[in-house]
Design a protein around this motif. Structure first.
Motif, PDB file in Angstrom:
ATOM      1  N   ARG A 169     -11.600  -1.032  16.134  1.00 11.46           N
ATOM      2  CA  ARG A 169     -10.955  -2.258  15.667  1.00 11.46           C
ATOM      3  C   ARG A 169     -10.497  -3.123  16.827  1.00 11.46           C
ATOM      4  O   ARG A 169     -10.151  -2.638  17.891  1.00 11.46           O
ATOM      5  N   THR A 177      -7.446  -4.138   4.366  1.00 12.32           N
ATOM      6  CA  THR A 177      -8.731  -3.553   4.730  1.00 12.32           C
ATOM      7  C   THR A 177      -9.061  -2.456   3.722  1.00 12.32           C
ATOM      8  O   THR A 177      -8.165  -1.743   3.278  1.00 12.32           O
ATOM      9  N   CYS A 221      -3.044   0.842   6.432  1.00 13.69           N
ATOM     10  CA  CYS A 221      -2.760  -0.588   6.285  1.00 13.69           C
ATOM     11  C   CYS A 221      -1.661  -0.807   5.243  1.00 13.69           C
ATOM     12  O   CYS A 221      -1.807  -0.408   4.093  1.00 13.69           O
ATOM     13  N   VAL A 241     -12.404  -6.284   6.217  1.00 15.67           N
ATOM     14  CA  VAL A 241     -11.054  -6.811   6.425  1.00 15.67           C
ATOM     15  C   VAL A 241     -10.983  -8.195   5.773  1.00 15.67           C
ATOM     16  O   VAL A 241     -11.887  -9.002   5.940  1.00 15.67           O
ATOM     17  N   GLU A 271      -2.980  -3.460   2.266  1.00 13.57           N
ATOM     18  CA  GLU A 271      -4.332  -3.344   1.692  1.00 13.57           C
ATOM     19  C   GLU A 271      -5.242  -4.478   2.147  1.00 13.57           C
ATOM     20  O   GLU A 271      -6.086  -4.958   1.392  1.00 13.57           O
ATOM     21  N   THR A 285      -5.122 -11.697  13.778  1.00 14.18           N
ATOM     22  CA  THR A 285      -5.576 -10.770  12.732  1.00 14.18           C
ATOM     23  C   THR A 285      -6.575  -9.768  13.304  1.00 14.18           C
ATOM     24  O   THR A 285      -7.110  -9.959  14.391  1.00 14.18           O
ATOM     25  N   ASN A 312       0.838  -1.206   0.000  1.00 13.64           N
ATOM     26  CA  ASN A 312       0.000   0.000   0.000  1.00 13.64           C
ATOM     27  C   ASN A 312       0.871   1.254   0.000  1.00 13.64           C
ATOM     28  O   ASN A 312       0.819   2.074   0.906  1.00 13.64           O
ATOM     29  N   SER A 350       0.426   4.200   2.880  1.00 13.66           N
ATOM     30  CA  SER A 350       0.749   3.760   4.233  1.00 13.66           C
ATOM     31  C   SER A 350       2.180   4.114   4.608  1.00 13.66           C
ATOM     32  O   SER A 350       3.122   3.772   3.892  1.00 13.66           O
ATOM     33  N   CYS A 374      -7.922   3.960   8.987  1.00 17.17           N
ATOM     34  CA  CYS A 374      -7.451   2.576   9.096  1.00 17.17           C
ATOM     35  C   CYS A 374      -7.077   2.012   7.729  1.00 17.17           C
ATOM     36  O   CYS A 374      -6.121   1.263   7.595  1.00 17.17           O
ATOM     37  N   TYR A 376      -1.488  -1.484  13.003  1.00 15.47           N
ATOM     38  CA  TYR A 376      -1.363  -0.059  12.707  1.00 15.47           C
ATOM     39  C   TYR A 376      -2.754   0.563  12.582  1.00 15.47           C
ATOM     40  O   TYR A 376      -2.978   1.686  13.013  1.00 15.47           O
ATOM     41  N   CYS A 377      -3.709  -0.208  12.026  1.00 13.67           N
ATOM     42  CA  CYS A 377      -5.073   0.319  11.871  1.00 13.67           C
ATOM     43  C   CYS A 377      -5.712   0.574  13.234  1.00 13.67           C
ATOM     44  O   CYS A 377      -6.475   1.508  13.415  1.00 13.67           O
ATOM     45  N   CYS A 416      -4.558 -10.085   6.355  1.00 12.28           N
ATOM     46  CA  CYS A 416      -4.041  -9.213   7.414  1.00 12.28           C
ATOM     47  C   CYS A 416      -2.800  -9.840   8.046  1.00 12.28           C
ATOM     48  O   CYS A 416      -2.774 -11.022   8.352  1.00 12.28           O
TER      49      CYS A 416
END
Lengths: 429, 330
Positions: free
Chosen positions: B233, B203, B198, B213, B201, B263, A155, A159, B194, B223-224, B218
């Motif tokens: 989350r 989510t 990510c 998600v 990707e 996850t 990403n 990101s 979020c 981080y999200c 995942c």
């Protein structure tokens, strides 16, 4: 840039070596492994202890992967802990090595140039630790390949974590190349060609700044976390990195003086001390500025800072940590200003150790954890690392120290062997 | 590799080398020939180290039983063909059968074209009874070890919208006279932080506004979870445990199927229900009628009535997340 400042190729030595550079590379690796694993009883004892700690860490990580992250004390409220704290600190250490590279290559400080490889080796060890600290923080480490550009789904550029993947791995490769090339050339007995490393060194200077800036952006880009959401974060990260990195190198000099009987010139020590004297004060100034803005403004945005420094609604887990850091940083700053820090080894090591521990707390537990307390819905759930987390972190530190030891040992041998050859050849001219 | 021959530089280097030599104390250069005993010892040491490492990470060896090669190599949801999906859903269902002893069907529910979902809560009606949380817990196959759901009901102090004066861990009869109650769950933001953060990707936001998600993509970096301003989350800190009889067998791949350990998960507006014209489980369970859900593209929907006729607000509007989740007082 004056070419005379660099060790250009030496035809005599190169011509005198019958092996093709590429063909002799495996030989260099074998020889390197042999040299790096030879040593005194103390060396073997040191490596044995580190291996033991690393194995304890590996075992703890295996348990964590099997049982789940439940074995850590992290929660949905404090979802990053000791691992990410250590990661953030080690990025700073890796970036801090650049404070040797800049004087050596940009200001042509010859004495610094002699020892600059230590800064680059430190960067390698620190980056490996960073990558491990991130890996052990993953809930699904076997899915790491999802992060590989082209194979997974990367990403980028959205990101900041993908930026971090790029800059950290790039910095590792840069330093591996620079160290590897310089050592290999010395092993071959020929002088390194600046074309093959100086451009990489120049790139690595900017790259060092970028790794810590990107790591700061990881946090300060999150609008939902007011404690991190400050423009001062990246400069603060850099300032404390330029305290921690040089401090660790100064300690390393002392260790080498005692264990390897390697006397580092006063010049580099003075340069590093002058850097730390400034950066430690800049860092303190930024902390004061941050604290003033938080507390003078007030309101619920300051809840994290209040929690960190004074405790919130009876929750005070981080208060002892941060005040320890404040005391260490202030005392270290004062000690660095004393002239005795140059002449007295003990004072210097004490000041460096205090600055290092101070930075570790301030940037690790003192920055990562309060970002989560109170939570975004203003709930307070405290965090202190579990035994598993301490074991894994200690294991990674042990592995990092092993890498540092082995590479430093190799560098010392490599850079002494060809120099002797040079000298004899030069004197025979 | 070029080797410019310039004698002045050689001299320079020579003097530098001499300097370096005189400065540094010499280390004994180990003579490697004839040290075969030492080499043998080193190899033995390395072998011992490897064996010790193998023993140290032994707890991981039992994992391959739970993680198939097919799962390890599984592609991202958006890259799967219909055949891939059928294969994966069957595999997941059979794994659920083996692991939990329940027969489940896993379906890929797609957004209804032209529909955009939104949710609203009437804070004058919500009395903090917590039935929505219970319903979510059951509907979405949450880990029974934790009593959590995708919803946190905050008990707020009247006179303030500041969450600092709220708590979600209240444990007394409701409603209390000086309190009001504010359920918070995923706000299905139109600008979701979020999704931005990510790294893989895993989510994303679907056409009907639901942020989903891919639990099989995942990596669990969380981080999200740090980025979400609404604490919407959840992370699966350990393997989910549910008795077979309590498992909801109607499952969606992107929604309520049993999530793997390690996850992230989150509220998905019960897409396995809502994309089939049903209402979210939390809404059906609410005894006060505080919850309003629907399609904002449908002018006749009750959610549109609320948005047009009530003074609605969103949480943390200043962050620019643009939630699809609204609150209002009557």
């Amino acid at each position: 840039m004056k070419p005379a400042d660099f060790n250009l190729g030496d035809s005599n030595l190169f011509g005198g070596n019958p092996d093709h550079p590429v063909r002799s590379y495996p030989k260099f690796i074998l020889w390197g492994i042999g040299e790096a694993t030879d040593g005194s009883l103390l060396f073997y004892l040191w490596m044995l202890v580190l291996t033991g700690i690393a194995l304890v860490g590996a075992n703890a990580w295996a348990v964590q992967v099997h049982d789940g992250m439940i074995v850590t004390n992290m929660t949905d409220h404090v979802s990053w802990g000791l691992y990410i704290a250590n990661f953030t600190f080690m990025v700073g250490v890796a970036a801090g090595g650049v404070m040797m590279v800049i004087p050596a290559y940009l200001y042509h400080d010859k004495k610094m140039h002699d020892v600059v490889i230590l800064g680059e080796i430190l960067a390698i060890a620190a980056i490996v630790m960073c990558l491990l600290f991130v890996t052990v923080d993953l809930g699904r480490p076997e899915r790491f390949w999802h992060l590989i550009p082209g194979i997974g789904r990367f990403n980028w550029p959205l990101s900041m974590l993908t930026w971090d993947v790029i800059v950290l791995n790039g910095y590792l490769l840069l330093n591996l190349h620079i160290c590897g090339y310089l050592m290999y050339m010395r092993f071959l007995g020929c002088k390194p060609n600046p074309r093959w490393y100086v451009p990489f060194v120049m790139v690595s200077i900017f790259w060092a700044i970028s790794i810590h800036t990107v790591t700061a952006f990881l946090y300060c880009g999150l609008g939902g976390r007011p404690f991190w959401n400050t423009a001062l974060l990246a400069p603060r990260f850099l300032a404390s990195a330029f305290v921690a990195g040089p401090a660790l190198i100064l300690i390393l000099f002392e260790v080498l003086r005692v264990t390897a009987n390697l006397k580092v010139d006063d010049g580099p020590i003075r340069v590093l001390l002058s850097i730390v004297r400034v950066t430690v004060l800049v860092n303190l100034l930024m902390v004061v500025s941050e604290v003033f803005t938080e507390f003078y403004t007030g309101g619920s945005h300051t809840a994290s800072a209040r929690y960190l420094f004074f405790g919130l609604h009876g929750h005070r887990a981080l208060v002892p940590w941060i005040w320890t850091a404040v005391v260490l940083n202030v005392v270290a700053a004062a000690m660095f200003l004393l002239p005795v820090v140059i002449t007295n080894h003990y004072v210097r090591v004490a000041a460096c150790t205090m600055a290092l521990v101070g930075a570790w707390i301030e940037k690790g537990m003192g920055l990562v954890v309060p970002g989560f307390i109170p939570s975004t819905l203003h709930e307070i759930v405290e965090y202190s690392p579990s035994l598993i987390e301490w074991k894994i972190s200690a294991g990674i530190w042990a592995l990092g120290l092993m890498i540092l030891t082995v590479l430093t040992k190799l560098a010392i041998v490599v850079f002494q062997r060809p120099l002797a050859q040079h000298e004899s050849e030069m004197s025979s001219h | 590799m070029t080797n410019p021959r310039r004698s002045e530089e050689n001299d320079q280097v020579g003097s530098e080398a001499t300097e370096g030599r005189s400065r540094s104390t010499q280390l004994p250069i180990v003579n490697q020939s004839g040290s075969s005993r030492r080499t043998a010892l080193k190899i033995a040491g390395a072998a011992l180290g490897l064996v010790a490492f193998g023993r140290a990470v032994a707890p991981m060896w039992s994992i391959p039983e739970n993680i198939s090669i097919a799962e390890f190599l599984q592609r991202h949801y958006k890259e799967l063909t219909d055949e891939d999906k059928q294969e994966i859903f069957q595999r997941l269902a059979s794994e659920t059968k083996t692991r939990y002893g329940a027969d489940v069907t896993i379906v890929d529910h797609r957004p209804i074209p032209g529909v955009k979902f939104a949710y609203a809560i009437n804070l004058s009606k919500c009395n903090g009874n917590g039935k929505c949380m219970e319903a979510c817990h059951r509907e979405n196959n949450h880990h029974r070890g934790t009593n959590q759901s995708y919803i946190r009901v905050l008990e707020m102090t009247k006179g303030s919208l500041d969450m600092e004066h709220g708590t979600s861990t209240y444990d007394h009869p409701t409603p209390q006279p000086d309190k009001y109650y504010m359920p918070v769950q995923c706000q299905q933001c139109d600008n979701p932080p979020c999704v931005t953060v990510c790294p893989v990707e895993a989510t994303w936001k679907e056409e009907d506004g639901i942020v989903v998600v891919d639990y099989n993509w995942c990596i669990g970096c969380r981080y999200c979870e740090a980025a979400c301003p609404y604490h919407a989350r959840r992370f699966n800190w350990e393997a989910v445990e549910i008795p077979a009889a309590e498992i909801n067998p109607e499952q969606g791949y992107l929604s309520n199927r049993i999530r793997p350990q390690g996850t992230m998960e989150k509220c998905h507006f019960c897409l396995h229900r809502t994309r089939q014209g049903r209402l979210p489980a939390c809404l059906e369970a609410c005894p006060t009628g505080a919850r309003v859900f629907g399609d904002i593209n449908d002018p006749e929907s009750s959610i549109n009535y609320v948005l047009k006729n009530k003074r609605v607000f969103v949480l943390k509007e200043e962050l620019g997340t643009r939630p699809s989740f609204f609150y209002f007082f009557d």
